[in-house]
Design a protein around this motif. Structure first.
Motif, short mmCIF file in Angstrom:
data_model
loop_
_atom_site.label_atom_id
_atom_site.label_comp_id
_atom_site.label_asym_id
_atom_site.label_seq_id
_atom_site.Cartn_x
_atom_site.Cartn_y
_atom_site.Cartn_z
N GLN A 145 20.49 -12.79 -40.19
CA GLN A 145 20.19 -11.20 -40.05
C GLN A 145 21.38 -10.43 -40.81
OE1 GLN A 145 20.71 -10.94 -35.55
NE2 GLN A 145 21.54 -9.03 -36.00
N LYS A 146 20.71 -9.34 -41.08
CA LYS A 146 21.66 -8.16 -41.71
C LYS A 146 22.69 -7.68 -40.69
CE LYS A 146 21.56 -3.98 -44.46
NZ LYS A 146 22.72 -4.42 -45.16
N ILE A 147 23.87 -7.67 -40.93
CA ILE A 147 24.90 -7.24 -39.82
C ILE A 147 24.75 -5.59 -39.79
CG2 ILE A 147 27.19 -7.15 -38.85
CD1 ILE A 147 27.44 -10.06 -40.17
N GLN A 148 24.60 -5.14 -38.75
CA GLN A 148 24.40 -3.60 -38.42
C GLN A 148 25.94 -2.88 -38.51
OE1 GLN A 148 21.58 -1.59 -38.20
NE2 GLN A 148 23.04 -0.03 -38.34
N THR A 149 26.10 -1.93 -39.42
CA THR A 149 27.08 -1.38 -39.39
C THR A 149 27.42 -0.55 -38.14
OG1 THR A 149 28.66 0.02 -40.76
CG2 THR A 149 26.43 0.62 -40.60
N LEU A 150 28.56 -0.20 -37.61
CA LEU A 150 28.82 0.32 -36.77
C LEU A 150 28.36 1.92 -36.58
CD1 LEU A 150 29.90 0.17 -33.64
CD2 LEU A 150 32.22 0.54 -34.28
N PHE A 151 29.18 2.58 -37.68
CA PHE A 151 28.84 4.00 -37.59
C PHE A 151 27.56 4.50 -38.68
CE2 PHE A 151 33.44 3.17 -37.28
CZ PHE A 151 33.72 3.81 -36.07
N LYS A 152 26.91 5.51 -38.17
CA LYS A 152 26.28 6.53 -38.96
C LYS A 152 26.93 7.21 -40.42
CE LYS A 152 22.63 7.65 -35.73
NZ LYS A 152 21.94 9.01 -35.04
N ARG A 153 26.31 7.26 -41.38
CA ARG A 153 26.94 7.79 -42.42
C ARG A 153 26.41 9.52 -42.92
NH1 ARG A 153 29.86 3.88 -45.46
NH2 ARG A 153 29.54 1.96 -44.41
N ASP A 154 27.17 9.83 -43.44
CA ASP A 154 26.81 11.28 -43.95
C ASP A 154 26.13 11.24 -45.20
OD1 ASP A 154 29.09 11.10 -45.67
OD2 ASP A 154 30.30 12.58 -44.69
N GLU A 155 25.97 12.51 -45.70
CA GLU A 155 25.09 12.70 -47.09
C GLU A 155 26.03 12.09 -48.25
OE1 GLU A 155 24.05 16.75 -46.68
OE2 GLU A 155 21.95 16.21 -45.94
N LYS A 156 27.35 11.84 -47.81
CA LYS A 156 28.38 11.45 -49.02
C LYS A 156 28.36 9.85 -48.86
CE LYS A 156 30.91 15.65 -49.53
NZ LYS A 156 32.36 16.31 -49.18
N ASN A 157 27.71 9.23 -48.20
CA ASN A 157 27.80 7.91 -47.61
C ASN A 157 29.07 7.55 -47.18
OD1 ASN A 157 26.34 5.46 -47.65
ND2 ASN A 157 27.44 4.64 -49.28
N ILE A 158 29.76 8.41 -46.26
CA ILE A 158 31.14 8.25 -45.73
C ILE A 158 30.61 8.11 -44.08
CG2 ILE A 158 33.22 9.22 -45.19
CD1 ILE A 158 33.15 10.57 -47.79
N ILE A 159 31.36 7.24 -43.55
CA ILE A 159 31.23 7.28 -41.92
C ILE A 159 31.24 8.33 -41.18
CG2 ILE A 159 31.75 4.63 -42.21
CD1 ILE A 159 34.51 5.19 -40.96
N PRO A 187 32.57 8.75 -37.59
CA PRO A 187 33.42 7.85 -36.83
C PRO A 187 32.90 8.39 -35.22
CG PRO A 187 34.99 8.55 -38.17
CD PRO A 187 33.63 9.38 -38.60
N SER A 188 32.25 9.38 -35.01
CA SER A 188 31.75 9.89 -33.78
C SER A 188 30.54 9.46 -33.31
CB SER A 188 32.05 11.32 -33.60
OG SER A 188 31.16 12.10 -34.54
N MET A 189 29.81 8.63 -34.53
CA MET A 189 28.25 8.47 -34.06
C MET A 189 28.09 7.14 -34.34
SD MET A 189 26.32 11.83 -35.67
CE MET A 189 25.04 11.61 -35.00
N PHE A 190 27.53 6.38 -33.53
CA PHE A 190 26.97 4.97 -33.42
C PHE A 190 25.66 4.81 -34.22
CE2 PHE A 190 30.31 3.52 -30.06
CZ PHE A 190 31.16 3.74 -30.95
N THR A 191 25.26 3.91 -35.05
CA THR A 191 23.76 3.54 -35.45
C THR A 191 22.70 3.15 -34.38
OG1 THR A 191 24.52 1.27 -36.13
CG2 THR A 191 24.64 3.00 -37.70
N LEU A 192 23.42 2.32 -33.45
CA LEU A 192 22.65 2.19 -32.08
C LEU A 192 22.98 2.19 -31.00
CD1 LEU A 192 21.96 -1.73 -33.54
CD2 LEU A 192 20.54 0.05 -33.90
#
Length: 244
Positions: A5-19, A21-26
């Motif tokens: 399975q594709k390993i889910q990254t921990l953080f959401k990213r912004d419009e510049k594709n930068i993490i 750090p205060s927001m998780f993807t799940l």
């Protein structure tokens, strides 16, 4: 389906594709934040599978066991020098004798998952200057994922490397560990920075869709954040792909 399975990254990213750090993807990451996770060094290579595929006669008896080497997907192209290395590492008869001993009545599909790494694979020359290798990170027998101890025992029996265990950490501890950076524990180049950590729940907890809860944290993501925004928290606009 044997693809890892594709390993889910921990953080959401912004419009510049930068993490961010205060927001998780799940939401599961938030819920399990203070639990201890199994943290292993993330290796920068190419995903590999070693598969034992039983075939059966019409009466249900075992006919033959196939040995196949694949990448993360069935269509992935494996570098020829890595394929040759895989063939030299894994002996079909030894695998069959180990996983399907005489007297065994069931014959599940066996998959060993690992990373092919080394010369001409990503930045693998830092890991191994003049060769390639396979390093184990997971084993699946039928529908069962083996725990770390069982994977270590298999690695020992087959003289395989296994991804280094960096410890058991909460998500906060893992974030701090990766943010400050650390050296790879397997690289020939002792000054080579590790890519980051892979975190798994020790007891194999699952998401609602049946996939395991696994995530990754990469040092380069914090470096990109610092380069763009400095050390202070900033307001970031969430990339639309991460909106619920």
């Amino acid at each position: 389906m044997a693809e890892y399975q594709k390993i889910q990254t921990l953080f959401k990213r912004d419009e510049k594709n930068i993490i961010i750090p205060s927001m998780f993807t799940l939401p599961e990451f938030e819920y399990l934040m203070e639990c201890k996770w199994e943290a292993t060094e993330k290796i920068d290579g190419t995903n590999m599978r070693v598969e034992l595929l039983p075939t059966f006669n019409e009466d249900g008896t075992l006919k033959k066991v196939l040995l196949e080497f694949r990448g993360r997907t069935d269509k992935a192209q494996i570098p020829p020098h890595l394929m040759e290395k895989m063939k030299s590492i894994f002996d079909r008869k030894k695998l069959i004798d180990f996983f399907y001993p005489v007297g065994k009545s069931d014959f599940p599909k066996i998959t060993l998952y690992g990373e092919g790494y080394g010369k001409k694979i990503q930045k693998g020359g830092n890991y191994i200057k003049d060769d390639v290798d396979f390093i184990l990170f997971d084993v699946r027998i039928g529908h069962w994922w083996l725990n770390r101890l069982a994977c270590e025992e298999i690695a020992t029996d087959f003289n395989l490397k296994i991804v280094p265990l960096m410890g058991y950490m909460t998500i906060s501890e893992a974030i701090d560990f990766v943010r400050q950076g650390f050296k790879s524990t397997i690289a020939e180049n002792k000054d080579y920075d590790a890519e980051g950590l892979v975190l798994k729940t020790p007891n194999g907890l699952l998401l609602r869709n049946g996939e395991r809860i696994i995530t990754k944290i990469k040092t380069c993501d914090f470096q990109k954040y610092k380069s763009a925004y400095g050390d202070s928290p900033v307001e970031q606009k969430v990339n639309p792909k991460y909106r619920e």
